[in-house]
Write an enzyme that holds these catalytic residues in place. Structure first.
Site, mmCIF file in Angstrom:
data_model
loop_
_atom_site.group_PDB
_atom_site.id
_atom_site.type_symbol
_atom_site.label_atom_id
_atom_site.label_comp_id
_atom_site.label_asym_id
_atom_site.label_seq_id
_atom_site.Cartn_x
_atom_site.Cartn_y
_atom_site.Cartn_z
ATOM 1 N NE ARG A 34 -4.294 1.695 1.702
ATOM 2 C CZ ARG A 34 -4.845 2.644 2.462
ATOM 3 N NH1 ARG A 34 -4.376 2.883 3.666
ATOM 4 N NH2 ARG A 34 -5.866 3.339 2.009
ATOM 5 C CG HIS A 38 -1.799 5.295 -0.673
ATOM 6 N ND1 HIS A 38 -2.543 5.771 0.380
ATOM 7 C CD2 HIS A 38 -2.653 4.521 -1.394
ATOM 8 C CE1 HIS A 38 -3.780 5.290 0.300
ATOM 9 N NE2 HIS A 38 -3.865 4.523 -0.756
ATOM 10 C CG HIS A 162 -8.251 -4.079 -2.330
ATOM 11 N ND1 HIS A 162 -9.292 -3.226 -2.592
ATOM 12 C CD2 HIS A 162 -7.226 -3.285 -1.910
ATOM 13 C CE1 HIS A 162 -8.911 -1.973 -2.346
ATOM 14 N NE2 HIS A 162 -7.661 -1.982 -1.945
ATOM 15 C CD1 TRP A 178 -11.660 -6.419 -0.301
ATOM 16 C CD2 TRP A 178 -9.781 -6.023 0.862
ATOM 17 N NE1 TRP A 178 -11.488 -5.047 -0.209
ATOM 18 C CE2 TRP A 178 -10.346 -4.777 0.490
ATOM 19 C CE3 TRP A 178 -8.598 -6.012 1.602
ATOM 20 C CZ2 TRP A 178 -9.772 -3.549 0.828
ATOM 21 C CZ3 TRP A 178 -8.029 -4.795 1.938
ATOM 22 C CH2 TRP A 178 -8.603 -3.584 1.562
HETATM 23 ZN ZN1 ZEM Z 1 -6.369 -0.270 -1.442
HETATM 24 N N1 ZEM Z 1 -7.334 0.174 0.285
HETATM 25 N N2 ZEM Z 1 -7.695 0.904 -2.480
HETATM 26 N N3 ZEM Z 1 -5.335 -0.580 -3.138
HETATM 27 N N4 ZEM Z 1 -5.060 -1.344 -0.402
HETATM 28 C C1 ZEM Z 1 -7.037 -0.318 1.520
HETATM 29 C C2 ZEM Z 1 -6.050 -1.237 1.828
HETATM 30 C C3 ZEM Z 1 -5.145 -1.728 0.922
HETATM 31 C C4 ZEM Z 1 -8.792 1.576 -1.968
HETATM 32 C C5 ZEM Z 1 -9.077 1.783 -0.616
HETATM 33 O O1 ZEM Z 1 -9.996 2.733 -0.244
HETATM 34 C C6 ZEM Z 1 -8.425 1.028 0.415
HETATM 35 C C7 ZEM Z 1 -5.627 -0.111 -4.390
HETATM 36 C C8 ZEM Z 1 -6.800 0.519 -4.743
HETATM 37 C C9 ZEM Z 1 -7.736 0.996 -3.839
HETATM 38 C C10 ZEM Z 1 -3.976 -2.009 -0.938
HETATM 39 C C11 ZEM Z 1 -3.478 -1.883 -2.220
HETATM 40 C C12 ZEM Z 1 -4.116 -1.199 -3.228
HETATM 41 C C13 ZEM Z 1 -7.925 0.228 2.482
HETATM 42 C C14 ZEM Z 1 -7.858 -0.048 3.974
HETATM 43 C C15 ZEM Z 1 -8.796 1.047 1.813
HETATM 44 C C16 ZEM Z 1 -9.934 1.816 2.446
HETATM 45 C C17 ZEM Z 1 -6.875 0.906 4.626
HETATM 46 C C18 ZEM Z 1 -6.777 0.686 6.107
HETATM 47 O O2 ZEM Z 1 -7.791 0.877 6.800
HETATM 48 O O3 ZEM Z 1 -5.691 0.304 6.576
HETATM 49 C C19 ZEM Z 1 -9.577 2.099 -3.063
HETATM 50 C C20 ZEM Z 1 -10.858 2.890 -2.955
HETATM 51 C C21 ZEM Z 1 -8.935 1.721 -4.220
HETATM 52 C C22 ZEM Z 1 -9.308 1.939 -5.639
HETATM 53 C C23 ZEM Z 1 -10.531 2.112 -6.070
HETATM 54 C C24 ZEM Z 1 -4.556 -0.413 -5.297
HETATM 55 C C25 ZEM Z 1 -4.533 0.001 -6.758
HETATM 56 C C26 ZEM Z 1 -3.601 -1.078 -4.566
HETATM 57 C C27 ZEM Z 1 -2.270 -1.605 -4.983
HETATM 58 C C28 ZEM Z 1 -1.963 -1.894 -6.249
HETATM 59 C C29 ZEM Z 1 -3.401 -2.871 0.081
HETATM 60 C C30 ZEM Z 1 -2.231 -3.823 -0.112
HETATM 61 C C31 ZEM Z 1 -4.147 -2.684 1.241
HETATM 62 C C32 ZEM Z 1 -3.953 -3.378 2.587
HETATM 63 C C33 ZEM Z 1 -3.118 -2.510 3.491
HETATM 64 C C34 ZEM Z 1 -2.915 -3.083 4.868
HETATM 65 O O4 ZEM Z 1 -2.456 -2.322 5.714
HETATM 66 O O5 ZEM Z 1 -3.182 -4.261 5.104
#
Ligand code: ZEM
Length: 286
Positions: A34, A38, A162, A178
């Site tokens: 993540r 970001h 995800h 997920w």
């Molecule tokens: Zn995420 N993501 N993401 N994402 N994401 C979360 C967690 C992780 C969205 C999003 O709102 C959220 C992509 C696209 C999008 C990862 C990778 C990638 C979380 C939870 C949210 C809310 C955060 C938390 O509470 O810690 C939305 C709306 C997306 C697009 C529409 C893309 C693209 C990613 C990578 C290629 C990963 C690995 C996580 C898990 C993080 C963790 O701490 O476990």
């Protein structure tokens, strides 16, 4: 201290820190992925601002963006690596960490090139609000990802990240993982999206998400409204179906699009040297 340019040594040390028994599901991997996303996902094609160059998350403007809540954990995990290999830039380290984490968690090998600098160019700073909001739908997803220059297919492939990690109530407000094995990279996210019946749930905080009680995990798995928008949208959905049925194809496409993600805003010459970040302050420049 390692030899400047010895990225293999850095990769090895990143891989070695992934196991974190006290943290989340026992791995730093998901939050590192993540962080890479970001750092890169602030890019705007039109104005050529944002992107991983500059590692702007070290500073309050970007680091304190509520969208980046929790990513300090990822940065802290990487500090010992930075201390040991001080020649690597944060911008390179954060993107490389995501690439190494995906591979170590069973995912594809992703092409990664070095050379990002930590020089913060004020004219390239992204405003807040460039990262996606999980509470929204397909129009929002397109608005955000088209701005970075991604297609519908690439959006779906990227979303497959995800498969990893979880939502934290104290970070995004959403809650849960997920899939039931969130430290193993796979296409389960797409398979569950299609095969389970997702029910709306409004959390005590007022946040709305979708849940399904998973017998194997003995816990409630979740989907964001943006995740399920991939199912209801006629142009996204065929890619969800393809990736659910063809893991190899998903791995291949994910590797390509993640490599593209971490290169956003970076221009290179034929030798691979970055040409649009001359003002190198600190950091190693090959
Ligand atoms: Zn995420 N993501 N993401 N994402 N994401 C979360 C967690 C992780 C969205 C999003 O709102 C959220 C992509 C696209 C999008 C990862 C990778 C990638 C979380 C939870 C949210 C809310 C955060 C938390 O509470 O810690 C939305 C709306 C997306 C697009 C529409 C893309 C693209 C990613 C990578 C290629 C990963 C690995 C996580 C898990 C993080 C963790 O701490 O476990």
């Amino acid at each position: 201290m390692s030899t400047p340019g010895d990225y293999a040594a850095v990769r090895k040390d990143i891989a070695a820190l992934l196991k974190q028994p006290e943290y989340d599901d026992g791995s730093a991997g998901p939050v590192l992925v993540r962080l890479a996303w970001h750092s890169s996902g602030t890019y705007d094609h039109e104005t050529d601002t944002g992107g991983s160059n500059g590692a702007g998350m070290r500073y309050e403007t970007e680091g304190g963006d509520p969208a980046n809540a929790g990513l300090q954990h990822a940065r802290v995990f990487l500090e010992p690596v930075k201390a040991k290999h001080s020649w690597i830039t944060y911008a390179d380290l954060w993107t490389l960490a995501g690439v190494v984490a995906v591979k170590e968690m069973g995912g594809p090998e992703i092409e990664w090139k070095a050379g990002r600098t930590d020089y913060v160019d004020d004219s390239k700073l992204p405003p807040r609000g460039r990262l996606p909001d999980g509470a929204q739908g397909a129009d929002h997803i397109r608005f955000i990802f088209y701005r970075m220059g991604f297609s519908d297919q690439e959006i779906v492939a990227l979303s497959g990240a995800h498969n990893l990690g979880r939502c934290h109530s104290d970070r995004s407000g959403f809650h849960g993982a997920w899939v039931n094995n969130p430290t193993r990279f796979s296409n389960t996210y797409f398979r569950l999206m299609l095969s389970r019946s997702w029910k709306e749930k409004v959390l005590d905080s007022g946040v709305r998400q979708f849940v399904h009680y998973d017998e194997d995990a003995e816990e409630e798995l979740m989907m964001l409204p943006t995740d399920l928008a991939l199912l209801s949208d006629p142009s996204f959905r065929p890619w969800v179906e393809l990736y659910a049925n063809d893991k190899e194809r998903f791995f291949e496409d994910f590797a390509k699009v993640f490599a593209k993600l971490v290169e956003l805003g970076i221009e290179r010459d034929e030798a691979g040297k970055i040409t649009n970040a001359d003002n190198v302050k600190g950091g190693y420049h090959s």
